[in-house]
Design a protein around this motif. Structure first.
Motif, PDB file in Angstrom:
ATOM      1  N   LYS A  78      47.196 -48.172 -13.424  1.00 57.56           N
ATOM      2  CA  LYS A  78      46.570 -47.891 -14.748  1.00 57.56           C
ATOM      3  C   LYS A  78      45.485 -46.768 -14.436  1.00 57.56           C
ATOM      4  O   LYS A  78      44.874 -46.828 -13.277  1.00 57.56           O
ATOM      5  CB  LYS A  78      45.949 -49.025 -15.473  1.00 57.56           C
ATOM      6  N   SER A 122      51.640 -49.571 -19.950  1.00 60.72           N
ATOM      7  CA  SER A 122      52.245 -50.770 -19.985  1.00 60.72           C
ATOM      8  C   SER A 122      53.870 -50.550 -20.389  1.00 60.72           C
ATOM      9  O   SER A 122      54.657 -51.156 -19.530  1.00 60.72           O
ATOM     10  CB  SER A 122      51.564 -51.863 -20.986  1.00 60.72           C
ATOM     11  N   ARG A 125      56.309 -49.115 -17.303  1.00 60.41           N
ATOM     12  CA  ARG A 125      56.339 -49.295 -15.817  1.00 60.41           C
ATOM     13  C   ARG A 125      57.773 -49.559 -15.425  1.00 60.41           C
ATOM     14  O   ARG A 125      58.378 -49.293 -14.392  1.00 60.41           O
ATOM     15  CB  ARG A 125      55.627 -50.938 -15.768  1.00 60.41           C
ATOM     16  N   ALA A 139      50.049 -52.786 -11.442  1.00 61.91           N
ATOM     17  CA  ALA A 139      49.206 -52.397 -12.655  1.00 61.91           C
ATOM     18  C   ALA A 139      49.078 -53.433 -13.771  1.00 61.91           C
ATOM     19  O   ALA A 139      49.437 -53.334 -14.720  1.00 61.91           O
ATOM     20  CB  ALA A 139      50.158 -51.152 -13.321  1.00 61.91           C
ATOM     21  N   THR A 140      48.287 -54.446 -13.361  1.00 57.66           N
ATOM     22  CA  THR A 140      48.299 -55.716 -14.096  1.00 57.66           C
ATOM     23  C   THR A 140      49.380 -56.111 -14.786  1.00 57.66           C
ATOM     24  O   THR A 140      49.472 -56.600 -15.990  1.00 57.66           O
ATOM     25  CB  THR A 140      46.883 -55.531 -15.042  1.00 57.66           C
ATOM     26  N   TYR A 141      50.426 -56.118 -13.777  1.00 57.64           N
ATOM     27  CA  TYR A 141      51.831 -56.424 -14.366  1.00 57.64           C
ATOM     28  C   TYR A 141      52.190 -57.672 -14.118  1.00 57.64           C
ATOM     29  O   TYR A 141      52.466 -58.406 -13.012  1.00 57.64           O
ATOM     30  CB  TYR A 141      52.626 -55.377 -13.505  1.00 57.64           C
ATOM     31  N   THR A 142      52.345 -58.301 -15.362  1.00 57.34           N
ATOM     32  CA  THR A 142      52.763 -59.622 -15.602  1.00 57.34           C
ATOM     33  C   THR A 142      54.319 -60.001 -15.093  1.00 57.34           C
ATOM     34  O   THR A 142      55.071 -59.085 -15.425  1.00 57.34           O
ATOM     35  CB  THR A 142      52.601 -60.292 -16.816  1.00 57.34           C
ATOM     36  N   ARG A 147      61.368 -59.093 -17.685  1.00 54.98           N
ATOM     37  CA  ARG A 147      61.163 -57.735 -16.948  1.00 54.98           C
ATOM     38  C   ARG A 147      61.959 -57.889 -15.738  1.00 54.98           C
ATOM     39  O   ARG A 147      62.595 -57.020 -14.979  1.00 54.98           O
ATOM     40  CB  ARG A 147      59.628 -57.670 -16.620  1.00 54.98           C
ATOM     41  N   SER A 192      53.109 -54.562 -23.779  1.00 64.60           N
ATOM     42  CA  SER A 192      52.596 -55.633 -22.821  1.00 64.60           C
ATOM     43  C   SER A 192      52.852 -57.075 -23.237  1.00 64.60           C
ATOM     44  O   SER A 192      53.186 -57.261 -24.472  1.00 64.60           O
ATOM     45  CB  SER A 192      50.807 -55.488 -23.156  1.00 64.60           C
ATOM     46  N   THR A 193      52.721 -57.878 -22.552  1.00 63.24           N
ATOM     47  CA  THR A 193      52.921 -59.507 -22.876  1.00 63.24           C
ATOM     48  C   THR A 193      51.833 -59.970 -23.868  1.00 63.24           C
ATOM     49  O   THR A 193      52.335 -60.505 -24.989  1.00 63.24           O
ATOM     50  CB  THR A 193      53.005 -60.371 -21.632  1.00 63.24           C
ATOM     51  N   PRO A 194      50.599 -59.355 -24.040  1.00 57.33           N
ATOM     52  CA  PRO A 194      49.615 -59.906 -25.050  1.00 57.33           C
ATOM     53  C   PRO A 194      49.988 -59.557 -26.281  1.00 57.33           C
ATOM     54  O   PRO A 194      49.876 -60.114 -27.409  1.00 57.33           O
ATOM     55  CB  PRO A 194      48.192 -59.358 -24.721  1.00 57.33           C
ATOM     56  N   TYR A 213      44.811 -49.460 -23.276  1.00 54.58           N
ATOM     57  CA  TYR A 213      43.950 -50.328 -23.715  1.00 54.58           C
ATOM     58  C   TYR A 213      42.483 -49.645 -24.245  1.00 54.58           C
ATOM     59  O   TYR A 213      41.685 -50.027 -24.771  1.00 54.58           O
ATOM     60  CB  TYR A 213      43.464 -51.372 -22.775  1.00 54.58           C
ATOM     61  N   THR A 230      44.062 -58.809 -24.691  1.00 56.82           N
ATOM     62  CA  THR A 230      44.890 -58.729 -23.516  1.00 56.82           C
ATOM     63  C   THR A 230      44.489 -59.649 -22.312  1.00 56.82           C
ATOM     64  O   THR A 230      43.701 -60.627 -22.736  1.00 56.82           O
ATOM     65  CB  THR A 230      45.011 -57.110 -23.036  1.00 56.82           C
ATOM     66  N   ASP A 231      44.873 -59.335 -21.140  1.00 55.28           N
ATOM     67  CA  ASP A 231      44.285 -60.233 -20.132  1.00 55.28           C
ATOM     68  C   ASP A 231      42.783 -60.344 -20.091  1.00 55.28           C
ATOM     69  O   ASP A 231      42.197 -59.111 -20.046  1.00 55.28           O
ATOM     70  CB  ASP A 231      45.013 -59.787 -18.803  1.00 55.28           C
ATOM     71  N   TYR A 258      50.252 -61.617 -12.050  1.00 59.66           N
ATOM     72  CA  TYR A 258      50.531 -60.415 -11.562  1.00 59.66           C
ATOM     73  C   TYR A 258      51.376 -60.133 -10.433  1.00 59.66           C
ATOM     74  O   TYR A 258      50.924 -60.375  -9.320  1.00 59.66           O
ATOM     75  CB  TYR A 258      49.258 -59.525 -11.357  1.00 59.66           C
TER      76      TYR A 258
END
Ligand code: GLU
Length: 311
Positions: A78, A122, A125, A139-142, A147, A192-194, A213, A230-231, A258
């Motif tokens: 990011k 997001s 990715r 990248a703050t990637y859950t 995925r 994104s997950t959120p 964001y 978000t996170d 992550y």
């Protein structure tokens, strides 16, 4: 032994004892300089940061062998998330994700100057990994099953949780359950997950989605939305750079492990990355990576979570 550059005759007014003291000091400085110049490889002399492997070798045909041979790597991250991945005005990208990318690259014998960071919002990715635009994504990637159908994940290297950010003076939004009653407009990011999770708490017509964001933070500032979700650590970075305008609710309501995204099924690369994370956690580089970035705001230094199996 002659100390170069400081002949005693230049200091004719010094007493013998003063001269001797100066000599001892200079000799000591020389020893210290030798130690720091990296006797035994690495160190300052070559400009190689601690931890960068010296020409490591890998089994032929592996991603590690290809990248080590190329001597460079492309990493998706990011560019607008303070503390994790932020591109500064000087063009440099900083943050905990960037430090994790450096740790992995170091294991490949690749110095940070040979890493090209590519902005990977997001929703882009999985595609960036599948199309080979990047060698890996930090990248703050859950990590999640949806995925995992498209990419593989090494890690996790950190565990975040979804939270909510509002303006400092807001008292009506106290958690996800309060969003519907407050008729709040809530901003998040596509892919994104959120953005998925928040649908449980907010009507679709009140969800605003952007690609990054920082646009949500702008919309909160101007009052176009009432909350950003978000996170927690992503929000923490945005709140920290808001000059006190925003605050976090501080009640995380999901678990976001992550991972480092790589091509699906590249098990050897996943195992290699996990080994680098373990080594960095053991020798202190993981803690240092945190403390020099996110740790400046989030004071508790995490320990490396239990790593998942590579698949
Ligand atoms: N960790 C979450 C995700 O991977 C939210 C942060 C982000 O969008 O990067 O979707």
């Amino acid at each position: 032994m002659q100390v170069q550059g400081f002949p005693a005759q230049r200091y004719p007014l010094q007493s013998n004892s003063l001269r001797r003291r100066w000599f001892v000091t200079a000799a000591l400085a020389g020893v210290i300089a030798l130690v720091f110049s990296g006797c035994g490889g690495g160190g300052k002399a070559t400009g190689t940061p601690v931890g960068v492997q010296n020409k490591p070798t890998f089994a032929a045909g592996t991603t590690m062998a290809r990248l080590a041979e190329a001597g460079k790597v492309t990493v998706g991250t990011k560019f607008d998330q303070p503390l994790f991945g932020l591109k500064g005005l000087d063009g440099k990208v900083t943050g905990f994700d960037v430090e994790i990318a450096k740790i992995i690259s170091a294991g490949l014998g690749i110095n940070e100057s040979a890493i090209t960071f590519v902005e990977t919002p997001s929703s882009q990715r999985e595609g960036a990994i599948q199309q080979g635009k990047v060698d890996f994504v930090v990248a703050t990637y859950t990590i999640n099953d949806k995925r995992r159908q498209l990419v593989s994940f090494a890690g996790p290297y950190y565990q975040a949780g979804q939270d909510i950010m509002v303006k400092k003076e807001n008292t009506t939004i106290t958690g996800p359950e309060s969003l519907r009653t407050a008729k709040a407009k809530v901003c998040s990011v596509s892919g994104s997950t959120p953005a998925e999770k928040i649908k449980e708490y907010v009507d679709a017509s009140n969800i605003v989605l952007f690609d990054v964001y920082s646009k949500c933070a702008d919309a909160l500032r101007t009052g176009q939305v009432d909350a950003v979700t978000t996170d927690n650590v992503v929000l923490l970075g945005l709140a920290d750079s808001s000059g006190g305008a925003f605050k976090l609710i501080g009640k995380p309501f999901t678990v976001e492990p992550y991972g480092i995204g790589i091509k699906k099924g590249d098990i050897a690369f996943c195992q290699f990355i996990n080994e680098q994370l373990t080594a960095a956690s053991t020798d202190g580089r993981y803690a240092k990576a945190w403390e020099s970035t996110a740790g400046k705001v989030a004071r508790t230094t995490p320990t490396l979570p239990t790593l998942g199996a590579c698949s």
